[in-house]
Scaffold this motif. Structure first.
Motif, PDB file in Angstrom:
ATOM      1  N   VAL A   9       0.859  -1.189   0.000  1.00 18.93           N
ATOM      2  CA  VAL A   9       0.000   0.000   0.000  1.00 18.93           C
ATOM      3  C   VAL A   9       0.894   1.237   0.000  1.00 18.93           C
ATOM      4  CG1 VAL A   9      -1.876  -1.192   1.240  1.00 18.93           C
ATOM      5  CG2 VAL A   9      -0.158   0.093   2.527  1.00 18.93           C
ATOM      6  N   PRO A  10       0.349   2.403  -0.369  1.00 20.74           N
ATOM      7  CA  PRO A  10       1.161   3.617  -0.273  1.00 20.74           C
ATOM      8  C   PRO A  10       1.702   3.775   1.149  1.00 20.74           C
ATOM      9  CG  PRO A  10      -0.837   4.059  -1.497  1.00 20.74           C
ATOM     10  CD  PRO A  10      -0.978   2.669  -0.925  1.00 20.74           C
ATOM     11  N   GLY A  11       2.980   4.001   1.269  1.00 20.79           N
ATOM     12  CA  GLY A  11       3.607   4.157   2.572  1.00 20.79           C
ATOM     13  C   GLY A  11       4.105   2.868   3.196  1.00 20.79           C
ATOM     14  N   GLY A  12       3.939   1.719   2.512  1.00 23.46           N
ATOM     15  CA  GLY A  12       4.468   0.480   3.081  1.00 23.46           C
ATOM     16  C   GLY A  12       3.587  -0.729   2.836  1.00 23.46           C
ATOM     17  N   PHE A  13       3.243  -1.413   3.915  1.00 25.52           N
ATOM     18  CA  PHE A  13       2.482  -2.658   3.833  1.00 25.52           C
ATOM     19  C   PHE A  13       1.394  -2.649   4.885  1.00 25.52           C
ATOM     20  CE2 PHE A  13       6.512  -3.513   1.938  1.00 25.52           C
ATOM     21  CZ  PHE A  13       6.199  -4.318   0.856  1.00 25.52           C
ATOM     22  N   MET A  14       0.317  -3.397   4.619  1.00 25.80           N
ATOM     23  CA  MET A  14      -0.798  -3.506   5.549  1.00 25.80           C
ATOM     24  C   MET A  14      -1.279  -4.956   5.540  1.00 25.80           C
ATOM     25  SD  MET A  14      -4.484  -1.511   5.378  1.00 25.80           S
ATOM     26  CE  MET A  14      -3.717   0.097   5.488  1.00 25.80           C
ATOM     27  N   PRO A  15      -1.601  -5.513   6.711  1.00 24.66           N
ATOM     28  CA  PRO A  15      -2.158  -6.868   6.712  1.00 24.66           C
ATOM     29  C   PRO A  15      -3.476  -6.897   5.937  1.00 24.66           C
ATOM     30  CG  PRO A  15      -1.639  -6.148   8.947  1.00 24.66           C
ATOM     31  CD  PRO A  15      -1.486  -4.964   8.054  1.00 24.66           C
ATOM     32  N   LEU A  16      -3.708  -7.961   5.210  1.00 23.14           N
ATOM     33  CA  LEU A  16      -4.944  -8.103   4.457  1.00 23.14           C
ATOM     34  C   LEU A  16      -6.159  -7.926   5.365  1.00 23.14           C
ATOM     35  CD1 LEU A  16      -6.323  -8.720   1.764  1.00 23.14           C
ATOM     36  CD2 LEU A  16      -6.095 -11.153   2.303  1.00 23.14           C
ATOM     37  N   ALA A  17      -6.058  -8.352   6.607  1.00 23.52           N
ATOM     38  CA  ALA A  17      -7.174  -8.217   7.552  1.00 23.52           C
ATOM     39  C   ALA A  17      -7.638  -6.769   7.689  1.00 23.52           C
ATOM     40  CB  ALA A  17      -6.782  -8.759   8.927  1.00 23.52           C
ATOM     41  N   ASP A  18      -6.723  -5.810   7.505  1.00 16.54           N
ATOM     42  CA  ASP A  18      -7.041  -4.393   7.692  1.00 16.54           C
ATOM     43  C   ASP A  18      -7.462  -3.684   6.413  1.00 16.54           C
ATOM     44  OD1 ASP A  18      -6.331  -4.804  10.334  1.00 16.54           O
ATOM     45  OD2 ASP A  18      -4.327  -3.925  10.104  1.00 16.54           O
ATOM     46  N   ILE A  19      -7.402  -4.358   5.271  1.00 20.60           N
ATOM     47  CA  ILE A  19      -7.774  -3.742   3.996  1.00 20.60           C
ATOM     48  C   ILE A  19      -9.295  -3.587   3.940  1.00 20.60           C
ATOM     49  CG2 ILE A  19      -7.792  -4.029   1.471  1.00 20.60           C
ATOM     50  CD1 ILE A  19      -4.990  -3.479   2.424  1.00 20.60           C
ATOM     51  N   LYS A  20      -9.727  -2.371   3.551  1.00 21.03           N
ATOM     52  CA  LYS A  20     -11.152  -2.058   3.474  1.00 21.03           C
ATOM     53  C   LYS A  20     -11.524  -1.576   2.071  1.00 21.03           C
ATOM     54  CE  LYS A  20     -10.909   1.370   6.444  1.00 21.03           C
ATOM     55  NZ  LYS A  20      -9.491   1.569   6.347  1.00 21.03           N
ATOM     56  N   LEU A  21     -12.814  -1.587   1.806  1.00 19.21           N
ATOM     57  CA  LEU A  21     -13.358  -1.039   0.578  1.00 19.21           C
ATOM     58  C   LEU A  21     -12.873   0.397   0.405  1.00 19.21           C
ATOM     59  CD1 LEU A  21     -15.431  -1.605  -1.741  1.00 19.21           C
ATOM     60  CD2 LEU A  21     -17.119  -0.507  -0.280  1.00 19.21           C
ATOM     61  N   GLY A  22     -12.351   0.730  -0.769  1.00 23.91           N
ATOM     62  CA  GLY A  22     -11.877   2.078  -1.047  1.00 23.91           C
ATOM     63  C   GLY A  22     -10.410   2.313  -0.741  1.00 23.91           C
ATOM     64  N   ASP A  23      -9.754   1.384  -0.027  1.00 25.37           N
ATOM     65  CA  ASP A  23      -8.316   1.524   0.235  1.00 25.37           C
ATOM     66  C   ASP A  23      -7.547   1.470  -1.082  1.00 25.37           C
ATOM     67  OD1 ASP A  23      -8.638   1.717   2.963  1.00 25.37           O
ATOM     68  OD2 ASP A  23      -7.912  -0.304   3.411  1.00 25.37           O
ATOM     69  N   THR A  24      -6.329   1.988  -1.056  1.00 33.01           N
ATOM     70  CA  THR A  24      -5.459   1.940  -2.225  1.00 33.01           C
ATOM     71  C   THR A  24      -4.377   0.894  -2.007  1.00 33.01           C
ATOM     72  OG1 THR A  24      -5.840   4.284  -2.698  1.00 33.01           O
ATOM     73  CG2 THR A  24      -3.867   3.286  -3.661  1.00 33.01           C
ATOM     74  N   VAL A  25      -4.187   0.039  -3.014  1.00 38.21           N
ATOM     75  CA  VAL A  25      -3.128  -0.967  -3.026  1.00 38.21           C
ATOM     76  C   VAL A  25      -2.392  -0.806  -4.350  1.00 38.21           C
ATOM     77  CG1 VAL A  25      -4.457  -2.540  -1.554  1.00 38.21           C
ATOM     78  CG2 VAL A  25      -4.611  -2.781  -4.036  1.00 38.21           C
ATOM     79  N   TYR A  26      -1.326  -1.581  -4.571  1.00 38.88           N
ATOM     80  CA  TYR A  26      -0.583  -1.515  -5.822  1.00 38.88           C
ATOM     81  C   TYR A  26      -0.856  -2.741  -6.669  1.00 38.88           C
ATOM     82  CZ  TYR A  26       2.006   2.417  -3.948  1.00 38.88           C
ATOM     83  OH  TYR A  26       2.342   3.638  -3.444  1.00 38.88           O
ATOM     84  N   ASP A  27      -0.968  -2.514  -8.000  1.00 37.59           N
ATOM     85  CA  ASP A  27      -1.186  -3.635  -8.910  1.00 37.59           C
ATOM     86  C   ASP A  27       0.149  -4.175  -9.434  1.00 37.59           C
ATOM     87  OD1 ASP A  27      -0.348  -2.029 -11.068  1.00 37.59           O
ATOM     88  OD2 ASP A  27      -2.298  -2.016 -12.061  1.00 37.59           O
ATOM     89  N   LEU A  28       0.075  -5.098 -10.358  1.00 40.28           N
ATOM     90  CA  LEU A  28       1.247  -5.760 -10.931  1.00 40.28           C
ATOM     91  C   LEU A  28       2.329  -4.790 -11.380  1.00 40.28           C
ATOM     92  CD1 LEU A  28       2.700  -8.242 -12.253  1.00 40.28           C
ATOM     93  CD2 LEU A  28       1.257  -7.840 -14.245  1.00 40.28           C
ATOM     94  N   HIS A  29       1.930  -3.634 -11.915  1.00 38.53           N
ATOM     95  CA  HIS A  29       2.882  -2.658 -12.437  1.00 38.53           C
ATOM     96  C   HIS A  29       3.213  -1.571 -11.423  1.00 38.53           C
ATOM     97  CE1 HIS A  29       2.480  -4.668 -16.234  1.00 38.53           C
ATOM     98  NE2 HIS A  29       1.188  -4.506 -16.193  1.00 38.53           N
ATOM     99  N   ALA A  30       2.877  -1.820 -10.139  1.00 35.42           N
ATOM    100  CA  ALA A  30       3.101  -0.864  -9.049  1.00 35.42           C
ATOM    101  C   ALA A  30       2.325   0.433  -9.255  1.00 35.42           C
ATOM    102  CB  ALA A  30       4.588  -0.604  -8.828  1.00 35.42           C
ATOM    103  N   ILE A  31       1.171   0.314  -9.890  1.00 35.42           N
ATOM    104  CA  ILE A  31       0.270   1.452 -10.081  1.00 35.42           C
ATOM    105  C   ILE A  31      -0.775   1.411  -8.976  1.00 35.42           C
ATOM    106  CG2 ILE A  31      -1.458   2.473 -11.622  1.00 35.42           C
ATOM    107  CD1 ILE A  31       0.192   1.239 -13.954  1.00 35.42           C
ATOM    108  N   PRO A  32      -1.000   2.540  -8.290  1.00 39.05           N
ATOM    109  CA  PRO A  32      -2.031   2.547  -7.247  1.00 39.05           C
ATOM    110  C   PRO A  32      -3.407   2.228  -7.839  1.00 39.05           C
ATOM    111  CG  PRO A  32      -0.676   4.532  -7.128  1.00 39.05           C
ATOM    112  CD  PRO A  32      -0.326   3.832  -8.411  1.00 39.05           C
ATOM    113  N   THR A  33      -4.152   1.395  -7.139  1.00 42.19           N
ATOM    114  CA  THR A  33      -5.495   1.010  -7.564  1.00 42.19           C
ATOM    115  C   THR A  33      -6.385   0.874  -6.329  1.00 42.19           C
ATOM    116  OG1 THR A  33      -6.752  -0.555  -8.918  1.00 42.19           O
ATOM    117  CG2 THR A  33      -4.997  -1.474  -7.577  1.00 42.19           C
ATOM    118  N   LYS A  34      -7.657   1.138  -6.503  1.00 44.02           N
ATOM    119  CA  LYS A  34      -8.607   1.087  -5.388  1.00 44.02           C
ATOM    120  C   LYS A  34      -9.150  -0.326  -5.187  1.00 44.02           C
ATOM    121  CE  LYS A  34      -8.859   5.479  -4.260  1.00 44.02           C
ATOM    122  NZ  LYS A  34      -8.394   5.952  -2.992  1.00 44.02           N
ATOM    123  N   VAL A  35      -9.421  -0.652  -3.929  1.00 43.54           N
ATOM    124  CA  VAL A  35     -10.108  -1.889  -3.582  1.00 43.54           C
ATOM    125  C   VAL A  35     -11.592  -1.639  -3.793  1.00 43.54           C
ATOM    126  CG1 VAL A  35     -10.645  -3.503  -1.719  1.00 43.54           C
ATOM    127  CG2 VAL A  35      -8.329  -2.552  -1.924  1.00 43.54           C
TER     128      VAL A  35
END
Length: 176
Positions: A9-35
Motif C-alpha cells: 500500500v502507499p507508505g508500506g504494507f498492511m495486513p490483508l485483515a485491515d484492507i477495506k473497501l476504497g483503500d489503495t493498493v498496488y497492482d502488478l505494475h506498481a500502479i495505485p489502484t482502489k479496492v
C-alpha cells in the motif's frame, strides 16, 4: 489469502485483515489502484502454503487465483491454488511456474512448492485494475484478485516474445 498476508500500500504494507473497501493498493505494475470489493473473514477453508524461490511464503485457500507464467508453454495463465498444487509445480528440480515481478524489472520469481497446510482465516479482495492483480509480501508477489460479479470477463495475460523470451505482459479482456 491468509489475513496476515502483507499487502503493498502507499507508505508500506498492511495486513490483508485491515484492507477495506476504497483503500489503495498496488497492482502488478506498481500502479495505485482502489479496492472495490472485500469479503468478510472466511474460516475452515482448505489452505495451501506456496513457497517461492525468494524464500517468500504465502498461505492461500484452494480457490485463490494466481497469475503465473507456465514455463513449459511460455504463456501466462490464471490458475487457482488447487490447480497449482495438483500440477506438481516442479518436474524434478525444474520449476514449472513463475510469477512476474514488478518494481521496474522484467524478472520472474519461481514457484518451488505448493503444499497443504492447516486452515487459517482468509479474506478476498477485488481491485479496480486492468490487470486484476495486487502485490503481496515484501517481495512484491502479484496475486490475482477475486471476481465477485457473476459472468465477469476474465483477464488473459499474453506474453510478448522478444529475442530474450518474455519481455512484457499485455492484457486482453475476453469473455468467459
Amino acid at each position: 489469502l491468509h489475513v496476515d498476508t502483507e499487502v503493498a500500500v502507499p507508505g508500506g504494507f498492511m495486513p490483508l485483515a485491515d484492507i477495506k473497501l476504497g483503500d489503495t493498493v498496488y497492482d502488478l505494475h506498481a500502479i495505485p489502484t482502489k479496492v472495490k470489493q472485500v469479503t468478510g473473514v472466511m474460516l475452515d477453508r482448505p489452505c495451501f502454503r506456496l513457497n517461492f524461490q525468494s524464500g517468500s511464503e504465502v498461505i492461500a485457500d484452494a480457490d485463490h487465483q494466481w497469475l503465473v507464467l507456465d514455463i513449459n508453454h511460455n504463456e501466462c495463465r490464471i490458475l487457482t491454488t488447487l490447480q497449482l498444487a495438483d500440477s506438481g509445480v516442479t518436474k524434478g528440480s525444474r520449476p514449472l511456474f513463475a510469477v512476474p515481478i514488478c518494481k521496474g524489472t522484467r524478472s520472474l520469481m519461481y514457484l518451488v512448492a505448493v503444499e497443504p497446510c492447516p486452515s487459517v482465516p482468509v479474506k478476498c479482495i477485488e481491485v479496480d485494475s486492468p490487470t486484476h492483480t495486487y502485490l503481496v509480501t515484501r517481495h512484491y508477489i502479484p496475486t490475482h484478485n477475486s471476481t465477485f460479479a457473476a459472468g465477469a470477463p476474465s483477464p488473459v495475460f499474453l506474453p510478448i516474445k522478444g529475442e530474450e523470451g518474455i519481455d512484457d505482459l499485455s492484457v486482453a479482456r475476453v469473455p468467459t
